[in-house]
Design an enzyme around this catalytic site. Structure first.
Site, short mmCIF file in Angstrom:
data_model
loop_
_atom_site.label_atom_id
_atom_site.label_comp_id
_atom_site.label_asym_id
_atom_site.label_seq_id
_atom_site.Cartn_x
_atom_site.Cartn_y
_atom_site.Cartn_z
N CYS A 37 0.84 -1.21 0.00
CA CYS A 37 0.00 0.00 0.00
C CYS A 37 0.87 1.25 0.00
CB CYS A 37 -0.92 -0.01 1.21
SG CYS A 37 -2.23 -1.26 1.16
N GLU B 243 4.14 1.19 2.15
CA GLU B 243 5.24 0.85 3.04
C GLU B 243 6.60 1.07 2.37
OE1 GLU B 243 1.98 -0.43 2.67
OE2 GLU B 243 2.64 -2.50 2.78
#
Length: 786
Positions: free
Chosen positions: A431, A433
């Protein structure tokens, strides 16, 4: 797109997703027939991979230019019984559920019943994990304080670096041979363990080389049978590419793409790390091949675009492995979270946007496929034209690409101890990170429910849903005479549950290090060969464990409401508030109205935003710097995937006025509908978090379509992004859709099959979302600009 790409794309869209038993059956056969005596675990795992890749069916589709599938045909999804074993009931649910279904044949069900389940029952990693956990971990897990990721996944949220573009597997095998010869069995007590790891890496290299050679032979056969001269030449060329890579370093653009794809398929076949393996800085890594091939006349822009389009279709042919239990609620989607990074800076800190960057953006816009996900890295070094080109795609309502702050990522990585060069080669995967691509094992350990812990605090350690005392006895909140005492109690509860979470996550890391090494992933992760350690043992250059905080907006608004009404204005008592929460506000309309009118995060309100910083510090101090089991440390990031919906389901009414069971806020976005001062105010509030002390924050914004229809709106959005990134904001993404369209799609889903929305760190078909998640997306504030 040309006719070839159009055919392949439509075929991929039309194929039904099915569950394949092939991999599970081959793994079972291997462990049944290969005696473990005399073989170390790493060597066994490598031999198992070699068995799969030397035995599995080879599939080559008509007209495709990039080859390799992890199952017998595209969109057939393997399972991983050694990690998490599906039951027959699971298979039935997957086969029959109305959304995100996986077709399961009678043959697959029979093989599971007769071979796979009997052999693996009691042996899976997930069963080992739960058998190793103490009651405090089990109670907190069942209460929904946190989750874990051991459902059809292995640790290893990672992205590829630039290693494979300069070195073939023969080069890596030579490195392994050198390090084997240099082992010191006199002074190094770990020499035997290092030897076994290095041997496993060597076997894994041979396994993928063999897999590529099998494709070359299959392509040779097809070329012999092919009547069309053009396709005959293509097949012969593809066979030559497969004989070249991954055994040798790539020389051409086509070879580089195929090399990566073989590696991708091998790694997601080995154990499918959470999330799917990721090509990372694709434009940076491929540009030298593209430029050289163009200059030397081997490649045209049109052919490069065709190859990239075929590459995109391969990702779309690989839906995420099906999940079970709680994880299915967290992330019930076909999307496998493979995130393509574009732009950013070069290792010497120059503008990283190039001609290939724009060509890939063309491919993203034309292909309009959910997978792979895409993002742009935006640095102050990049031109506005780059952002505008991405906005052309975003304005169509695709939800891609998302937008990341390169300069923040470089600072985040540097503050974590990475070298400047590694930081500049870094990016984001999954997502949001951040990690050092190809050099870091940055493992996600699960989501952490910050508002639920406040519910526990208000009940002096008791979980009202389960009736169990799972938290500390931090005192009866009715007796707290100051907001600081309440915040201290909450801080103590957060530390208590972080302790439980980290202890459990360290056990999980040790179990995976012992029983589930990943030789192929280790082979291409820098320093694993040099260290003689597996990826799961801490062999990578950097080793980080992330805990994903969920509900930051919700917990901020809760504490702000209590501070204002109970302590500052004294417009209600703590006892009265708790009674209203216990009854889900039924008969307490006045109290709920007061709470809803409290200061809310997302409106540039100093009261709410000041509490935001306090909550952030509480969570950051509880986690960051704690040692993990791989020689690295724990850090935080703030993202939910879709876990904010599940966490909301098991969390009762809260002091922000939210009723029981409703979703929590997602990422660092404000509570749905609570931001009413426009997008600039949201960014000012979000900018008050110290993003640089995280490994990623997720911010969603929703704009009405007409705002981006003209140049004025797009220019305003460019300035909005630049302004947020000057505040060190890590990430922002956009939904461009109106509520009317979404409501129509809910009512008549058959007419809106292609409606795509941005969910959290990924895009998905709106009609495939659960009803709760659809409502959550609809309830987000839609901006018309400000």
């Amino acid at each position: 797109m040309n006719s070839r790409v159009e055919r392949l794309r439509q075929k991929s869209l039309d194929r039904k997703v099915t569950l394949s038993h092939e991999r599970a059956e081959l793994v079972t056969q291997f462990y049944k027939t290969q005696p473990g005596v005399g073989k170390s675990v790493p060597v066994q795992r490598a031999l198992c991979l070699k068995h799969i890749l030397s035995t599995k069916k080879i599939f080559i589709d008509d007209g495709e230019l990039i080859v390799g599938e992890r199952a017998p045909q595209p969109k057939a999804v393997p399972t991983y019984p050694e990690i998490c074993l599906h039951s027959l009931e699971d298979l039935e649910v997957l086969d029959t559920r109305p959304k995100v279904a996986y077709g399961v044949s009678d043959e697959t069900k029979e093989i599971y019943e007769q071979e796979i389940i009997p052999f693996w029952r009691g042996k899976s990693i997930r069963e080992k994990i739960f058998a190793s956990m103490d009651p405090s971990w089990i109670d907190a897990f069942e209460a929904g304080i946190f989750t874990e990721f051991q459902e059809q996944r292995s640790p290893g949220h990672t992205a590829g670096g630039d290693l494979i573009y300069s070195r073939g597997f023969n080069d890596l095998k030579a490195d392994i041979k050198k390090h084997l010869a240099g082992l010191d069995f006199f002074e190094d007590p770990s020499a035997m363990d290092r030897q076994e790891v290095l041997r496993s890496l060597d076997i894994a290299a041979d396994a993928l080389i063999l897999f590529a050679r099998r494709h070359a032979k299959a392509l040779d056969r097809l070329a012999e049978e092919e009547k069309d001269p053009q396709r005959k030449d293509e097949l012969a060329e593809m066979a030559a590419v497969c004989r070249r890579v991954p055994e040798n370093r790539p020389r051409t653009f086509h070879e580089a793409l195929q090399y990566y794809w073989f590696l991708h398929v091998g790694i997601i076949t080995e154990l499918n790390p959470w999330d799917a393996y990721n090509p990372g800085r694709l434009d940076q890594n491929l540009y030298p091949f593209y430029k050289k091939d163009i200059e030397e006349g081997r490649l045209t822009k049109e052919r490069a675009k065709e190859l990239l389009s075929c590459f995109w279709i391969k990702f779309h042919n690989h839906p995420a492995p099906p999940k079970v239990g709680i994880t299915a609620k967290e992330s019930n989607t076909y999307v496998d979270f493979c995130l393509i990074n574009l732009g950013g800076v070069t290792p010497d800190n120059r503008d990283g946007v190039n001609d290939l960057t724009y060509l890939i953006l063309e491919v993203i816009q034309e292909m309009r496929l959910l997978q792979p996900s895409s993002m742009i890295q935006v640095s102050r070094k990049n031109p506005d034209r780059f952002i505008r080109r991405a906005l052309d795609i975003i304005a169509t309502g695709f939800g891609q690409p998302s937008v990341f702050n390169t300069d923040a990522i470089v600072q985040e990585m540097s503050l974590q101890g990475k070298s400047v060069e590694d930081a500049r080669k870094a990016g984001a995967s999954g997502c949001v990170e951040a990690g050092a691509f190809g050099r870091e094992a940055y493992i996600l350990t699960g989501y952490f429910n910050l508002p639920k812990i406040f519910e526990i605090t208000l009940n002096n350690g008791l979980d009202p849903r389960t009736g169990k005392k799972i938290g500390l006895e931090t005192g009866d909140p009715n007796t707290f005479d100051s907001f600081d005492k309440l915040l201290d109690a909450y801080s103590s509860q957060v530390r208590h549950f972080v302790d439980i979470k980290i202890k459990g996550s360290n056990i999980i890391e040790q179990i995976n290090a012992r029983y589930m090494p990943v030789p192929l992933l280790s082979l291409v992760t820098e320093d694993c060969i040099q260290n003689g350690k597996d990826y799961n043992q801490g062999g990578a250059r950097y080793n980080t464990s992330y805990i994903q905080g969920v509900g930051m907006g919700t917990i901020t608004d809760c504490l702000a409401a209590v501070k204002i009404h109970v302590y500052d204005q004294k417009s209600m008592t703590m006892a009265g508030l708790r009674a209203a929460l216990e009854e889900d506000f039924k008969g307490h309309d006045i109290i709920r109205h007061q709470l809803l009118k409290s200061p809310k995060y997302g409106n540039d309100n100093p009261v709410a935003d000041g509490i935001l910083r306090q909550v952030f510090d509480v969570y950051h101090r509880a986690v960051t710097g704690r040692p993990n089991a791989r020689g690295g440390v724990y850090r935080i990031n703030l993202l939910p995937t879709t876990c904010h919906v599940y966490f909301g389901e098991i969390t009762g009414a809260l002091p922000d006025g939210r009723q029981s069971g409703l979703p929590l806020s997602e990422g660092i976005s404000p509570v749905q509908g609570a931001d009413h001062c426009g997008p600039t105010a949201v960014l000012k509030s979000a900018g008050k978090i110290d993003h640089l002390r995280t490994g990623g924050t997720l911010l969603n914004q929703k704009f009405l379509p007409d705002f981006l229809e003209n140049e004025t709106g797009r220019t305003a959005l460019v300035h909005l992004i630049r302004s947020y990134f000057k505040m060190d904001g890590h990430h922002i993404q956009f939904n461009v859709v109106d509520e009317k369209t979404l409501r129509k799609a809910q009512k008549n889903p058959e007419n809106y099959r292609d409606l795509i929305v941005r969910v959290a760190g990924y895009s998905d078909y709106f009609v495939d979302l659960t009803e709760a998640l659809q409502e959550e997306v609809i309830c987000r504030t839609a901006h018309a600009g400000s």
